[in-house]
Design a protein around this motif. Structure first.
Motif, PDB file in Angstrom:
ATOM      1  N   UNK A  95      43.914  -2.745  -9.574  1.00 54.93           N
ATOM      2  CA  UNK A  95      43.063  -1.562 -10.521  1.00 54.93           C
ATOM      3  C   UNK A  95      42.494  -0.566  -8.935  1.00 54.93           C
ATOM      4  N   UNK A  96      43.390  -0.708  -8.080  1.00 56.61           N
ATOM      5  CA  UNK A  96      43.053   0.249  -6.513  1.00 56.61           C
ATOM      6  C   UNK A  96      43.786   1.212  -6.899  1.00 56.61           C
ATOM      7  N   UNK A  97      43.568   2.397  -6.929  1.00 52.21           N
ATOM      8  CA  UNK A  97      44.575   3.808  -6.752  1.00 52.21           C
ATOM      9  C   UNK A  97      44.709   4.096  -5.027  1.00 52.21           C
ATOM     10  N   UNK A  98      45.058   3.738  -4.934  1.00 49.76           N
ATOM     11  CA  UNK A  98      45.556   3.858  -3.102  1.00 49.76           C
ATOM     12  C   UNK A  98      46.099   5.400  -3.069  1.00 49.76           C
ATOM     13  N   UNK A  99      45.973   5.808  -3.435  1.00 51.04           N
ATOM     14  CA  UNK A  99      46.363   7.314  -3.514  1.00 51.04           C
ATOM     15  C   UNK A  99      45.568   8.181  -2.879  1.00 51.04           C
ATOM     16  N   UNK A 100      44.481   7.518  -4.106  1.00 55.44           N
ATOM     17  CA  UNK A 100      42.760   8.301  -2.849  1.00 55.44           C
ATOM     18  C   UNK A 100      42.703   8.731  -1.632  1.00 55.44           C
ATOM     19  N   UNK A 101      43.286   7.397  -0.772  1.00 51.12           N
ATOM     20  CA  UNK A 101      42.899   7.979   0.616  1.00 51.12           C
ATOM     21  C   UNK A 101      44.584   8.301   1.213  1.00 51.12           C
ATOM     22  N   UNK A 102      43.749   9.633   1.029  1.00 48.30           N
ATOM     23  CA  UNK A 102      44.497  10.506   2.183  1.00 48.30           C
ATOM     24  C   UNK A 102      44.881  10.539   3.348  1.00 48.30           C
ATOM     25  N   UNK A 103      44.421   9.804   3.685  1.00 47.15           N
ATOM     26  CA  UNK A 103      44.352   9.695   5.875  1.00 47.15           C
ATOM     27  C   UNK A 103      45.661   8.638   5.742  1.00 47.15           C
ATOM     28  N   UNK A 104      45.716   7.591   4.799  1.00 48.38           N
ATOM     29  CA  UNK A 104      46.627   6.787   4.820  1.00 48.38           C
ATOM     30  C   UNK A 104      47.758   7.030   4.336  1.00 48.38           C
TER      31      UNK A 104
END
Length: 510
Positions: free
Chosen positions: A108-117
């Protein structure tokens, strides 16, 4: 038992994971360390599977990797049947965590939103407390820390020059004392720290028992009209009774456990015998400051809350990582003014957020129609991609950021684990316990500036295909970005280096 030595740079009260990790950090920074532990035997059934199983957050995993501890812990985890230890690990769909038992999942998690990672840089690991303590104790002793078991702190005298500690084996002196001795910390009480918060609403139970007629007990976690229970066959139970914490620290009997289990489950299950039974509560208290003169607190000595979500261990290890290099630099005489005070200013807000997160979970666990309605709203929210991403950011710790002032978006965050060529990663270059200046622009001026802090900051000229368009970044020994720039380095680097690493002309103590 050998007599105690008379003087140390630091005495640590408590040989749990926080105290042991902190001891290793201090030895890495060159401080002499004595760890005092009241219990002679580190073994406890609550530290092994299933009750000792802990999910490690991303900041904890990164800290362990940066100190070359992660591979060994992964091997411990792989050698044990952790999947059978908890109901949530037996699901086909991979859960990433939960909020008051309401799960969210990795898909479910949209990791693309964590632009600092960096892409794909969110790992997970579940390992038992016994394994964590074994690895940390071995590594701390290998670096020269002295661990004295069966010798707890009884009381203390502190002054501006140091601390005298009184134990059952005699007295010893240190420049500094760090209390890692749990929620009922003797160090915290003896040093006069203020401890404030909210009182418990429930008594929680962790039980391993032989049960008869479990046909009506449902596997997994369930909220009922009278409380909550989690059942893993054949006889592992966690349950919550909203009694205001009345039964905490009592000795649970077979009869009492059976009464509570029948009450919260609504079944007629019989408890034939008890193997393990322990209590806990949702009491949420925090020290108003983490330092009083020469005495500091870390882990449960500084903050306590319910074990919901397994945040306590991670929070405590974060304290140890943050404090270790700062206290070691202070002992060496190279710390800038205010460095040690930044421990409280950085970690206290993190602790306060975790306590509030715990209180929020209790609010939707109460056996009331209002709480069930609120839980339904949270369940709908957490089932969305936006909701799951938000809860993952909080629960997994990927949103951790210290307020280090204005600047580049990476400042205050965990440094991305950049590949630096020749098969090395940034995490591997932090294992020395020193700071790191990573220069993707091969700036001659930055290299010359970094040389002024020789022995405190390592300088690396590197190229990487995944440098996130960052030109250079200064990383603290704990892996937190202290300064960064997108393109040409600016004058702020020297200011940041002095702020975190002190006057380059100062010299360490002999």
């Amino acid at each position: 038992m050998q007599p105690l030595n008379t003087f140390y740079d630091v005495i640590i009260a408590g040989a749990g994971p926080v105290g042991l990790f902190h001891a290793r950090e201090l030895r890495l920074g060159g401080a002499s360390v004595l760890v005092l532990e009241r219990k002679r035997d580190p073994y406890s059934p609550l530290k092994g599977l299933p009750f000792g199983l802990r999910g490690l957050t991303v900041p904890t995993i990164e800290s362990l990797d940066r100190r070359d501890l992660l591979t060994e812990l992964e091997a411990y985890a792989a050698s044990k049947d952790t999947r059978a230890a908890s109901h949530w690990m037996q699901q086909q769909r991979r859960p990433a965590g939960h909020f008051a038992g309401i799960q969210f999942f990795h898909d479910q998690i949209d990791t693309a939103r964590w632009s600092y990672r960096l892409p794909g840089a969110v790992g997970s690991l579940a390992v038992d407390m016994a394994s964590i303590e074994a690895v940390l104790a071995q590594r701390a002793e290998k670096l020269g820390a002295e661990i004295r078991r069966g010798c707890g702190v009884e009381t203390l005298d502190a002054c501006n020059e140091g601390v005298r500690v009184y134990t059952s084996e005699g007295t010893c002196d240190a420049r500094w004392l760090v209390g890692c001795d749990g929620g009922r910390s003797i160090v915290r009480k003896a040093a006069g720290f203020s401890f404030v918060g909210t009182d418990p609403e429930f008594t929680g139970y962790s039980v391993e028992a032989e049960l008869i007629d479990t046909s009506d007990l449902k596997l997994g976690r369930h909220y009922t009209a009278t409380g909550m229970y989690t059942f893993t066959a054949p006889g592992t139970i966690a349950m919550v009774d909203f009694d205001g914490g009345a039964r905490h620290r009592s000795e649970p009997t077979r009869e009492h456990i059976e009464t509570v289990l029948r009450k919260v489950s609504g079944t007629s299950v019989t408890v034939k015998s008890l193997h393990v039974a322990a209590t806990w509560t949702d009491r949420a208290y925090q020290a108003t400051e983490y330092r009083r003169g020469r005495v500091l607190l870390a882990g449960d000595a500084a903050h306590i809350h319910s074990p919901l979500g397994g945040r306590g261990l991670n929070l405590g290890l974060g304290d140890a990582m943050n404090l270790g290099w700062k206290l070691a630099a202070t002992i060496r005489g190279v710390a800038p003014e205010g460095l040690l005070d930044s421990y409280t200013s950085e970690r206290h807000p993190i602790g306060a957020r975790v306590l509030d997160w715990s209180r929020a979970q209790v609010a939707i666990m109460r056996p009331s129609s209002a709480s069930r309605a609120l839980a339904a709203v949270v369940r709908d929210l957490i089932g969305t991609r936006d909701g799951a991403t938000y809860f993952a950011e909080r629960v997994l710790g990927v949103g951790l950021r210290y307020d280090l002032g204005a600047g580049h978006p990476l400042v205050g965050r965990s440094a991305p684990d950049f590949q630096l060529g020749e098969g090395t990663r940034l995490a591997e270059r932090l294992r020395s316990g020193r700071g790191l200046l990573l220069d993707f622009g091969a700036s001659v001026s930055l290299g010359a500036l970094a040389a002024r802090w020789y022995g405190r900051i390592d300088y690396i000229q590197a190229s990487s295909d995944e440098h996130m368009e960052v030109g250079a970044l200064l990383v603290r020994p704990d892996g937190i970005v202290a300064w960064a720039c997108d393109g040409t380095p600016n004058d702020d680097f020297e200011r940041a280096a002095k702020h975190w690493f002190g006057d380059p002309h100062s010299r360490s103590h002999p």
